[in-house]
Design a protein around this motif. Structure first.
Motif, mmCIF file in Angstrom:
data_model
loop_
_atom_site.group_PDB
_atom_site.id
_atom_site.type_symbol
_atom_site.label_atom_id
_atom_site.label_comp_id
_atom_site.label_asym_id
_atom_site.label_seq_id
_atom_site.Cartn_x
_atom_site.Cartn_y
_atom_site.Cartn_z
ATOM 1 N N HIS A 43 37.533 -84.540 -31.357
ATOM 2 C CA HIS A 43 36.232 -84.542 -30.682
ATOM 3 C C HIS A 43 35.881 -85.939 -30.202
ATOM 4 O O HIS A 43 35.200 -86.103 -29.192
ATOM 5 C CB HIS A 43 35.151 -84.032 -31.620
ATOM 6 C CG HIS A 43 35.229 -82.560 -31.871
ATOM 7 N ND1 HIS A 43 35.997 -82.028 -32.884
ATOM 8 C CD2 HIS A 43 34.681 -81.519 -31.233
ATOM 9 C CE1 HIS A 43 35.894 -80.721 -32.851
ATOM 10 N NE2 HIS A 43 35.101 -80.374 -31.861
ATOM 11 N N VAL A 52 33.878 -87.458 -21.845
ATOM 12 C CA VAL A 52 32.635 -86.936 -21.269
ATOM 13 C C VAL A 52 31.613 -88.068 -21.125
ATOM 14 O O VAL A 52 30.935 -88.190 -20.095
ATOM 15 C CB VAL A 52 32.078 -85.798 -22.149
ATOM 16 C CG1 VAL A 52 30.668 -85.438 -21.736
ATOM 17 C CG2 VAL A 52 32.969 -84.584 -22.046
ATOM 18 N N GLU A 66 35.089 -81.083 -21.649
ATOM 19 C CA GLU A 66 35.210 -81.335 -23.084
ATOM 20 C C GLU A 66 35.988 -80.196 -23.759
ATOM 21 O O GLU A 66 36.937 -80.445 -24.521
ATOM 22 C CB GLU A 66 33.825 -81.454 -23.721
ATOM 23 C CG GLU A 66 33.887 -81.937 -25.146
ATOM 24 C CD GLU A 66 32.813 -81.357 -26.023
ATOM 25 O OE1 GLU A 66 32.135 -80.394 -25.608
ATOM 26 O OE2 GLU A 66 32.652 -81.852 -27.147
ATOM 27 N N THR A 102 27.460 -82.727 -27.880
ATOM 28 C CA THR A 102 27.874 -83.182 -26.556
ATOM 29 C C THR A 102 26.675 -83.279 -25.620
ATOM 30 O O THR A 102 26.538 -84.239 -24.858
ATOM 31 C CB THR A 102 28.887 -82.179 -25.970
ATOM 32 O OG1 THR A 102 29.733 -81.735 -27.010
ATOM 33 C CG2 THR A 102 29.688 -82.816 -24.872
ATOM 34 N N ALA A 139 37.432 -86.330 -26.814
ATOM 35 C CA ALA A 139 36.779 -85.472 -25.825
ATOM 36 C C ALA A 139 35.387 -86.009 -25.476
ATOM 37 O O ALA A 139 35.013 -86.105 -24.309
ATOM 38 C CB ALA A 139 36.680 -84.043 -26.356
ATOM 39 N N LEU A 140 34.636 -86.400 -26.503
ATOM 40 C CA LEU A 140 33.280 -86.903 -26.256
ATOM 41 C C LEU A 140 33.316 -88.231 -25.510
ATOM 42 O O LEU A 140 32.441 -88.499 -24.683
ATOM 43 C CB LEU A 140 32.545 -87.076 -27.584
ATOM 44 C CG LEU A 140 31.694 -85.899 -28.027
ATOM 45 C CD1 LEU A 140 30.963 -86.231 -29.309
ATOM 46 C CD2 LEU A 140 30.690 -85.540 -26.954
#
Lengths: 305, 166
Positions: B76, B83, B113, B39, B79-80
């Motif tokens: 992920h 972000v 995240e 991240t 989430a990434l």
């Protein structure tokens, strides 16, 4: 420093608008997650993707493998001789035990033949190594270096010299991912060796502890009882050691006992595992296994005649 | 476009290497202080090369993370991407922040995240990761200044590289 980025200035007023893209990607991700969570249609996609990251895993595993190779090649003659001696002794002990096992197995086959129920003989095994690769740090998962190219399949049982370790959850071509029995998502049908009381051993997220939450308060269980797989559910072959009951708490207000068990296998120290191919029960064993059994029963009965 | 001149493959190598760091075997007690390297790398490169790396990059790296960790496919990645979107949206502002303020922003992004991951775990019925997920956010913010210094050096070398060698 912040201003010196080479692409910041001249196009600063023509910002790309990432909003629509975000929406598309979000919808795509959510659709992926729902499909992945609900059903098995993504299994092949996953195993392909998993195979694609295999090189990364090999790279990460490389230092550990190299270190082991180094320590092996620089160990002294005396250490090797000692180890050899110890292993030889162990083989002697084990083969002595195995002689008795052959006789018992033959007897078992004969008794089963009398009862006209098919015997489950000849578990095939393959040794796999655990790769030094961390998966999700919050879960008890491992990567092994054998995959579908060695006939590994999803749901296959993993054992080591002491007992059950876990089961394969995803197979890739050259590697496979497995779930340990102590993972919070894992449940394992077991029975007490002493009285064949069946129950389920659930993982706790702690590598040294299993929990048996479904035994009623009047169940006949004492500390030190051995747990073996019951074979119910079909994933694990019956009769393999799982662990021993370490602590029993009787709460008078509760319907069920709170029981902790210690896994037989040293889950945090394993390096090599055995993959088992169990013959499904109810299906006749293949010809070679049957003739093996007949040979065994002949040798076993030979002494009596 | 200046982004064309600088080679991109070194950055991809950095991104994949940082992602692979999640798989480096470490003892269990280190888990709570493992920074979310992937991240952090994504935030840095989207912030610095917003026209080259964007949501697509974040999504791909997230997917790689999902496969490496055996997580739900897309967890992920989602989430990434969120972000990455926030970084892209505010990259002009956060680029000129002083370091402490930037570190605070990174902390907030990492927390967002972690929250998305936590939320998806809850909805999907996966067992929660516990406190470690949040201490990792803190660890990420703490190591951000040195990581950023290293990345800055790498970026300078990549940007001032003679284009004929690419």
């Amino acid at each position: 420093m912040a201003f010196s980025t080479f692409d910041s200035d001249q196009r600063a007023f023509r910002e790309p608008n990432p909003g629509p893209r975000l929406v598309v990607i979000c919808i795509l991700s959510i659709a992926l997650m729902v499909t992945d969570n609900r059903n098995q249609t993504l299994q092949t996609v996953r195993s392909m993707l998993g195979t694609a990251v295999y090189p990364i895993r090999v790279l990460i595993d490389a230092p550990a493998t190299f270190g082991r190779w180094l320590s092996e090649s620089f160990s002294t003659r005396a250490t090797l001789l000692d180890e050899n001696l110890e292993l030889n002794e162990r083989i002697l002990v084990q083969s002595a035990r195995l002689q008795r096992l052959a006789a018992l197995e033959a007897e078992n086959a004969r008794l089963r033949a009398l009862l006209e129920s098919t015997a489950k003989i000849g578990d095939r095994v393959l040794i796999a190594e655990i790769m030094s690769v961390d998966m999700n740090p919050f879960r008890h998962r491992i990567v092994i270096n054998k995959g579908s190219s060695d006939d590994v399949y999803v749901g296959q049982a993993l054992i080591d010299a002491q007992g059950i370790i876990g089961q394969v959850t995803r197979d890739q071509v050259y590697s496979a991912e497995a779930l340990l029995i102590t993972d919070v998502d894992h449940a394992l049908p077991v029975e007490l060796l002493r009285n064949r009381l069946r129950t389920i051993a659930v993982g706790t997220g702690d590598l040294g502890r299993l929990s048996l939450p479904y035994l009623p308060r009047n169940a006949d269980v004492v500390e030190g009882d051995l747990l073996v797989t019951s074979g119910l559910g079909g994933t694990f072959p019956p009769g393999y050691p799982v662990g021993s009951v370490s602590k029993i708490t009787r709460n008078s207000g509760q319907q069920f006992l709170v029981i902790d068990a210690t896994p037989a296998a040293a889950l945090n120290r394993i390096r090599e595992v055995l993959l088992i191919w169990a013959e499904p029960t109810g299906v006749a064993p293949p010809a070679d296994a049957r003739s093996d059994a007949e040979n065994l029963s002949e040798t076993a009965t030979g002494g009596i005649d | 476009m200046p982004g064309v001149k600088a080679p991109r493959w070194p950055v991809w190598i950095i991104l994949v290497a940082m992602t692979a760091l999640v798989s480096i075997p470490l003892p269990d007690f280190v888990t709570p202080v493992r920074p979310p390297w992937a991240t952090m790398a994504i935030i840095y490169w989207i912030m610095m090369w917003p026209r080259v790396f964007g949501l697509g990059t974040a999504w791909l790296i997230g997917l790689l993370l999902d496969i490496l960790q055996g997580a739900l496919l897309g967890q992920h990645a989602l989430a990434l991407t969120v972000v990455g979107y926030l970084t892209l949206r505010f990259h002009l502002q956060i680029r000129i922040f002083p370091l402490w303020q930037l570190t605070m922003t990174i902390f907030a992004l990492l927390a967002i995240e972690a929250f998305i991951l936590f939320w998806i775990d809850g909805v999907a019925g996966n067992p929660p990761a516990g406190v470690a997920r949040w201490t990792q956010v803190l660890a990420g913010a703490i190591v951000w200044p040195p990581v950023m210094a290293l990345m800055d050096r790498a970026r300078e070398r990549i940007e001032h590289r003679d284009p004929t060698f690419t």
